[in-house]
Design a protein around this motif. Sequence first.
Motif, short mmCIF file in Angstrom:
data_model
loop_
_atom_site.label_atom_id
_atom_site.label_comp_id
_atom_site.label_asym_id
_atom_site.label_seq_id
_atom_site.Cartn_x
_atom_site.Cartn_y
_atom_site.Cartn_z
N ARG A 92 25.77 18.80 -79.75
CA ARG A 92 25.34 20.11 -79.24
C ARG A 92 24.01 20.46 -79.90
O ARG A 92 23.95 20.77 -81.08
CB ARG A 92 26.39 21.18 -79.55
CG ARG A 92 27.72 20.97 -78.84
CD ARG A 92 28.68 22.13 -79.08
NE ARG A 92 29.90 22.01 -78.30
CZ ARG A 92 31.01 21.41 -78.70
NH1 ARG A 92 31.05 20.86 -79.91
NH2 ARG A 92 32.07 21.33 -77.91
N ASP A 93 22.94 20.37 -79.11
CA ASP A 93 21.61 20.58 -79.66
C ASP A 93 20.72 21.20 -78.58
O ASP A 93 20.50 20.60 -77.53
CB ASP A 93 21.02 19.25 -80.14
CG ASP A 93 19.72 19.42 -80.89
OD1 ASP A 93 18.77 19.97 -80.30
OD2 ASP A 93 19.64 18.99 -82.05
N ASP A 94 20.24 22.41 -78.84
CA ASP A 94 19.41 23.11 -77.86
C ASP A 94 18.13 22.36 -77.54
O ASP A 94 17.65 22.40 -76.40
CB ASP A 94 19.06 24.51 -78.38
CG ASP A 94 20.26 25.45 -78.33
OD1 ASP A 94 21.09 25.30 -77.41
OD2 ASP A 94 20.38 26.32 -79.22
N THR A 95 17.58 21.68 -78.51
CA THR A 95 16.33 20.95 -78.28
C THR A 95 16.55 19.78 -77.34
O THR A 95 15.76 19.54 -76.42
CB THR A 95 15.74 20.44 -79.62
OG1 THR A 95 15.55 21.56 -80.49
CG2 THR A 95 14.43 19.72 -79.40
N VAL A 96 17.64 19.04 -77.56
CA VAL A 96 17.98 17.93 -76.66
C VAL A 96 18.22 18.47 -75.25
O VAL A 96 17.73 17.91 -74.26
CB VAL A 96 19.22 17.18 -77.18
CG1 VAL A 96 19.70 16.16 -76.15
CG2 VAL A 96 18.92 16.51 -78.51
N ASN A 97 18.94 19.56 -75.16
CA ASN A 97 19.22 20.16 -73.85
C ASN A 97 17.94 20.56 -73.14
O ASN A 97 17.80 20.37 -71.92
CB ASN A 97 20.12 21.39 -74.01
CG ASN A 97 21.50 21.03 -74.54
OD1 ASN A 97 21.89 19.86 -74.53
ND2 ASN A 97 22.23 22.03 -75.00
N ALA A 98 16.99 21.12 -73.87
CA ALA A 98 15.72 21.53 -73.27
C ALA A 98 14.95 20.33 -72.74
O ALA A 98 14.32 20.41 -71.68
CB ALA A 98 14.89 22.31 -74.29
#
Length: 972
Positions: A533-539
């Motif tokens: 769970r990583d916002d940067t990866v998702n972005a």
Amino acid sequence: MCADTPDYKDTLNLPETDFPMRAGLPNREPGWLDRWAKIGVYDRLREKPGREPFILHDGPPYANGHLHIGHALNKILKDMIVRSQQMMGRDSRYVPGWDCHGLPIEWKIEEQYRAKGQDKDAVNVVDFRQECRRFAEGWVDIQREEFKRLGVYGNWDDPYLTMDFHAEAVIAEDFMKFLMNGTLYQGSKPVMWSPVEKTALAEAEVEYHDKESHTIWVKFRVTTPGELENAFVVIWTTTPWTIPSNKAVTFGEDFAYGLYEVTGTPDECWANVGDRFILADKLAGDVMMRARLDDAMWTRVRDVPTAELAGLSLNHPLAGAEGGNGEWDDARDFRAAPFVTDEEGTGFVHCAPSHGMEEFELYRDLGMLDQMLTYNVLDDGAFREDLPFFGGKRILREKAKKGDWEGDANAAVIAKLIEVGGLLARGRIKHSYPHSWRSKAPVIYRNTPQWFVAIDRELGDGMDTYGKTIRERALTSIDELVTFTPEKGKNRLRSMIEARPDWVLSRQRAWGVPLTCFTKVGALPTDADFLLRDDTVNARIKDAFETEGADCWYEEGAKERFLGNDYNAADYEQVFDVLDVWFDSGSTHNFVLRDRADGTPDGIADLYLEGTDQHRGWFHSSLLQASGTKGRAPYRGVLTHGFTLDEKGMKMSKSLGNTIVPEEVTKQYGADILRLWVAQTDFTNDQRIGPEILKGTADSYRRLRNTMRFILGNLAGYDPAEAVDPADMPELERWVLHRLAELDEVVRDGFNAYDFQGAFQAVFNFATVDLSSFYFDIRKDALYCDAPGANTLKSARTVLDILFHRLTTWLAPILVFTMEEVWLERFPGEDSSVHLVDIPETPASWRDAALAEKWSGIRAARRVVTAALEVQRRDKVIGASLEAAPVVHVRDKALAEALHTVDFADICITSDVEITSDPMPNEAFRLPEIEGVGVVFERAEGEKCQRCWKILPDVGSHPHEGTCARCDDALG
């Protein structure tokens, strides 16, 4: 008329119009479509300032195949709503869309590969996906033209597609919201599985058909020492293939059970004398009958209390079988369970928790799943190769043989049970069974690792106004935020949401939006770090999908690209399952309503409209998805329509030859006839359509067309300057205005309630009964014969102009082509269109209840007169009503006075009439439903006016030969 009598025909105000009696819709409608496209009707409507938006969000049809009649009903109904809301003053936008991912398209491409002898799995996945995309694009173009041909307007140049890059990016982004809020998890549980398509299915992808199944009664031996040792607990199942996966047997805690002993057997029987069976008392007789044992061949020995059952141990019927390699030698669990029934079967249930949700949940709650789950059935429905006796046997064939999907697994299991003495009886049963709506093959329940969204887990996203979990928010939305049409849809959707399990998101296919997540190598699904769970990866993923589409997930090096330098790619597995297409369409509220300029700022639609099956489909998935990403339902209203059946109420089928294809209807009748059929049906229930029904619809259309032709013909040369103020009009015209005021409210209320049947029926009855059979019939004389400046003539033409504007706009949302034709007949022009105007506002001052009540009595009296004259015409006493001057006896003084205040002869279309309150003679004609009015026939006295054909005493006494006073004055 004498030879030297003048011909006054040219002096009459006869109707003039080029509006044809025959519509010729099939040939003329395409021209209007081209015209609307040229002048940009839909876009020009968007330019009207200051209007409140109305958004009907289009549920996306699947881009696969030509339209069927259900598509036509759905899209026409949507179009009528969009148009009617626009014409009532809203900014009613409509963005059509298509569902483009998923199995049906993938299936078609695979069929193409199979036809060429190619293996789909050997093709590069991106190349395969591109072929699916091209296939969908082709059908989008075809269906778009087919929808437009039905007169449906909207933003056709810029529809939404679930395979557009932005759509794929939003779908992935919405999925990652569930990833981040902790509701996404991987679990292993029984799901509906299609062995033919090799993927899990959602409830919405399943339809139920009758299927003939094997039924078997199977013996589980009691191994507990004591009196019941070697007795058999008997189970009943319709899925013999699940027996190799059996792990337990359950009983009902409150049922009465008994021990039964066989005392005799027929020649052919799988029971032996001395065999003892434990059965529910309520079902024992039926079980013995199935085993071919009559009442004299068995006896009940004693009660078997459930407390005694709970202490027993059972063996699987294949335990100890030679060659079984110990696969089934462990004792079976034996306990009470709440789902056992004594309505059919034996009172015991065989449990294979890998293939039944109730059994799965029972042992999950007991913490015993690890020892209960099996993985005997592979994704193609075949038993694993190393399963003794049954390895490689298939539950279903790869292809149906004469409609039969039955594989060899059931037969193999039954044969083995017979061989080991484990079978007591067998049979067949026809029952409703789930099938894939795509392949039409039966489905099975199969335990597989899948990705789920937990709908009862608190989200923690701060959007708690309507609840903290997806289920709570969905139920609150249903109860408080959504209006359902019809109302029964509310309970249906609510009950489904209340009872539904967690949402299965994953599909084991290639054409779709992937589950954009990564799992930790070596971690268990229950571990906190199992999911990355990583916002940067998702972005990174969202940005890449926005510019490249979802195909970039499958490119070489994608894992390293998305994980970046923050993570070691070797530590993570990339998930390649694709999302359930219902998640795609459930996300449309975000990438269509929220993100488009022609959407709505809050991303909430005024209306979702689909068939009743979408309570478990699009309505359902959209509600779940939005509850997780928006905190509430994405719609304020839900409207459902039924299914379309043939004239006999049968489901349409190519094999029965009873299908109605929209294209064929438009070729024969025109799209307006199909649209009129939609308007005349009660869409909230199943509708019927067929040749005879369409003929009736065409007849209704002709009657309406004649009404409009009459209005057009009698408005030739009309100048608005000649309009008469309602206060100066005769009562008959003011009565028409009153009816218009009443009807305007009915139409607007009907349109706002989406009751097109009610609104249309009111307009149709008004046009055919109030106008054609009454008002027009009466006013033909004044319209044709009055002097140009006469008040009655001018008043009638004023009313006809008012009627024109209301009828054309009331009917324009339904008869889009015909009302355009009517409009252009009066208002030709390059930019003219009825679809660019609103329904006119109707003054409240037109209402006159007292006048309406008075004219109700006048019309009733007129019905008695016209019925009396019809008898005289039938008996050939007269040829036309103008030959009559009836005496009308009226008992009610108020009615008699009312008749004296109007020209009742004109109203009855007679040359004269006498109103009297004298007692009715016995010979007076009466109608039983209208009391107090009687008619005595008398002939009109005088000569026939050669201009208006009335028979009057003064004819011949005026300067113009052979005329009455009115006509002489008109001739000047």
